[in-house]
Design a protein around this motif. Structure first.
Motif, PDB file in Angstrom:
ATOM      1  N   PRO A   1       5.962   1.353   4.548  1.00 30.88           N
ATOM      2  CA  PRO A   1       5.232   0.126   4.192  1.00 30.88           C
ATOM      3  C   PRO A   1       3.860   0.464   3.621  1.00 30.88           C
ATOM      4  CG  PRO A   1       5.167   0.470   6.560  1.00 30.88           C
ATOM      5  CD  PRO A   1       6.004   1.580   6.000  1.00 30.88           C
TER       6      PRO A   1
ATOM      7  N   ARG B   1       0.385  -1.488   1.716  1.00 30.72           N
ATOM      8  CA  ARG B   1      -0.288  -2.666   1.176  1.00 30.72           C
ATOM      9  C   ARG B   1      -1.639  -2.262   0.611  1.00 30.72           C
ATOM     10  NH1 ARG B   1      -3.672  -5.873   4.964  1.00 30.72           N
ATOM     11  NH2 ARG B   1      -4.158  -4.561   6.763  1.00 30.72           N
ATOM     12  N   TYR B   2      -2.028  -2.977  -0.396  1.00 29.16           N
ATOM     13  CA  TYR B   2      -3.289  -2.665  -1.086  1.00 29.16           C
ATOM     14  C   TYR B   2      -4.482  -3.236  -0.325  1.00 29.16           C
ATOM     15  CZ  TYR B   2      -6.324  -1.721  -5.086  1.00 29.16           C
ATOM     16  OH  TYR B   2      -7.310  -1.230  -5.898  1.00 29.16           O
TER      17      TYR B   2
ATOM     18  N   SER C   1      -5.927  -3.473   2.545  1.00 37.30           N
ATOM     19  CA  SER C   1      -6.292  -3.016   3.876  1.00 37.30           C
ATOM     20  C   SER C   1      -7.703  -3.490   4.213  1.00 37.30           C
ATOM     21  CB  SER C   1      -6.239  -1.484   3.942  1.00 37.30           C
ATOM     22  OG  SER C   1      -6.831  -1.001   5.122  1.00 37.30           O
TER      23      SER C   1
ATOM     24  N   THR D   1       6.396  -2.784  -0.450  1.00 37.51           N
ATOM     25  CA  THR D   1       5.050  -3.236  -0.782  1.00 37.51           C
ATOM     26  C   THR D   1       5.092  -4.630  -1.387  1.00 37.51           C
ATOM     27  OG1 THR D   1       3.010  -2.627  -1.962  1.00 37.51           O
ATOM     28  CG2 THR D   1       5.093  -2.230  -3.112  1.00 37.51           C
ATOM     29  N   ASP D   2       3.927  -5.284  -1.389  1.00 35.21           N
ATOM     30  CA  ASP D   2       3.809  -6.577  -2.060  1.00 35.21           C
ATOM     31  C   ASP D   2       2.880  -6.478  -3.266  1.00 35.21           C
ATOM     32  OD1 ASP D   2       1.363  -6.233  -0.875  1.00 35.21           O
ATOM     33  OD2 ASP D   2       1.377  -8.084   0.278  1.00 35.21           O
ATOM     34  N   ASP D   3       2.521  -5.242  -3.633  1.00 36.73           N
ATOM     35  CA  ASP D   3       1.527  -5.035  -4.687  1.00 36.73           C
ATOM     36  C   ASP D   3       2.147  -4.266  -5.853  1.00 36.73           C
ATOM     37  OD1 ASP D   3      -1.753  -5.075  -4.927  1.00 36.73           O
ATOM     38  OD2 ASP D   3      -0.833  -3.404  -6.003  1.00 36.73           O
TER      39      ASP D   3
ATOM     40  N   ASP E   1       3.816 -11.316   0.621  1.00 36.23           N
ATOM     41  CA  ASP E   1       2.446 -11.053   1.072  1.00 36.23           C
ATOM     42  C   ASP E   1       2.165 -11.723   2.418  1.00 36.23           C
ATOM     43  OD1 ASP E   1       2.335 -13.714   0.360  1.00 36.23           O
ATOM     44  OD2 ASP E   1       0.816 -13.463  -1.202  1.00 36.23           O
TER      45      ASP E   1
ATOM     46  N   CYS F   1       3.679 -10.726   5.226  1.00 37.07           N
ATOM     47  CA  CYS F   1       3.886  -9.751   6.297  1.00 37.07           C
ATOM     48  C   CYS F   1       2.539  -9.409   6.934  1.00 37.07           C
ATOM     49  CB  CYS F   1       4.531  -8.481   5.744  1.00 37.07           C
ATOM     50  SG  CYS F   1       6.184  -8.737   5.073  1.00 37.07           S
TER      51      CYS F   1
ATOM     52  N   ARG G   1       6.903  -5.864   7.624  1.00 38.22           N
ATOM     53  CA  ARG G   1       7.318  -5.474   6.269  1.00 38.22           C
ATOM     54  C   ARG G   1       8.618  -4.674   6.321  1.00 38.22           C
ATOM     55  NH1 ARG G   1       4.207  -6.370   2.265  1.00 38.22           N
ATOM     56  NH2 ARG G   1       2.298  -6.335   3.532  1.00 38.22           N
TER      57      ARG G   1
END
Length: 266
Positions: free
Chosen positions: A8, A10-11, A13, A55-57, A76, A78, A84
């Motif tokens: 997992p 994500r951007y 953070s 990821t969502d990014d 987005d 999660c 995720r």
């Protein structure tokens, strides 16, 4: 038994925005992104049947697909890596015996840590989730304590019972000890390594459980399992001379690069 590894990433953070795309120099001076180094660590796991980045990014997706990773786009909504992983596993149609969450901020995770988790789950059918713990030596404990004095969280520690079932996880250094240890001396403090192996049923149920007060206070996703009364197996792993650290803060970049150089990892 089939094993799916989900990384997992994500951007957004809160402590270090954009960290999956942060470049880390290896022993040869070549810089590779954090997400790439995490994926390369996953590729070394012998028991893995499939490895995906979740990821969502789209910036992370472009980077990951650029070095050959399979990517699963998640929502987005999660709230953490476990949610995720649950969404990614469902999107892939399920069907795996174990789902491993290899956090995208732990590029130094040795493959045998993950392999030990899978073996631990196979040996303990009553465990809903397994996670590795690493006994700190004096050097690692000193690093944790220095981070706390500076107002940073260097890592998470774990305490568990004689049956290896988790009692608690904390961003504080627990248990307390007033002893000063030599750099290579073992200590009673165990570093929780941010890797998880789940049984699919427990993973699927997780997003539907409310986040309890302990999870909210500590900001640790695994506490939701404990607060829901689920069995969390702590698997003690051996570093075999390898140094281990997670990238949680900008200050961790030079620390991890130094470890890569010392261990000769390109």
């Amino acid at each position: 038994m089939s094993v799916l590894i989900v990384i997992p990433a994500r951007y957004a953070s809160s402590r270090y925005p954009g960290k999956p795309l942060v470049a880390l120099k290896g022993a040869d001076g070549e810089a590779r992104t954090l997400i790439r180094r995490s994926w390369e660590a996953a590729m070394l796991v012998n028991s893995a049947d499939r490895i995906v980045v979740a990821t969502d990014d789209y910036r992370i997706r472009v980077e990951a697909e650029g070095f050959g990773a399979e990517v699963v786009m998640t929502s987005d909504r999660c709230r953490n890596g476990t949610e995720r992983c649950a969404e990614a596993h469902a999107a892939l149609g399920g069907g795996y015996d174990f789902v491993v969450n290899l956090q995208g901020d732990a590029p130094l995770t040795p493959h045998w840590f993950v392999e030990a988790l899978v073996e631990g789950m196979r040996a303990d059918p009553g465990a809903d989730i397994a996670t590795p713990v690493l006994r700190c030596d004096g050097r690692a404990l000193s690093g944790f304590l220095a981070d706390r004095r500076a107002g940073r969280v260097g890592g998470t520690t774990a305490v568990f019972g004689a049956d290896r079932r988790a009692l608690y996880f904390s961003k504080e250094v627990i248990p307390y000890t007033a002893i000063t240890y030599a750099n290579d001396a073992p200590t009673p403090v165990f570093h929780h390594v941010g890797v998880y192996a789940y049984r699919p049923a427990a993973l699927a149920a997780y997003p539907g459980w409310p986040a309890g007060p302990l999870e909210e206070l500590e900001g640790l996703e695994q506490l939701r399992f404990l607060e829901a009364g689920r069995a969390v197996l702590c698997v003690e792993v051996d570093a075999r001379g390898r140094q281990f650290w997670e990238l949680n803060n900008p200050e961790d970049v030079p620390r991890i690069e130094s470890m890569l150089a010392e261990m000769g990892i390109a």
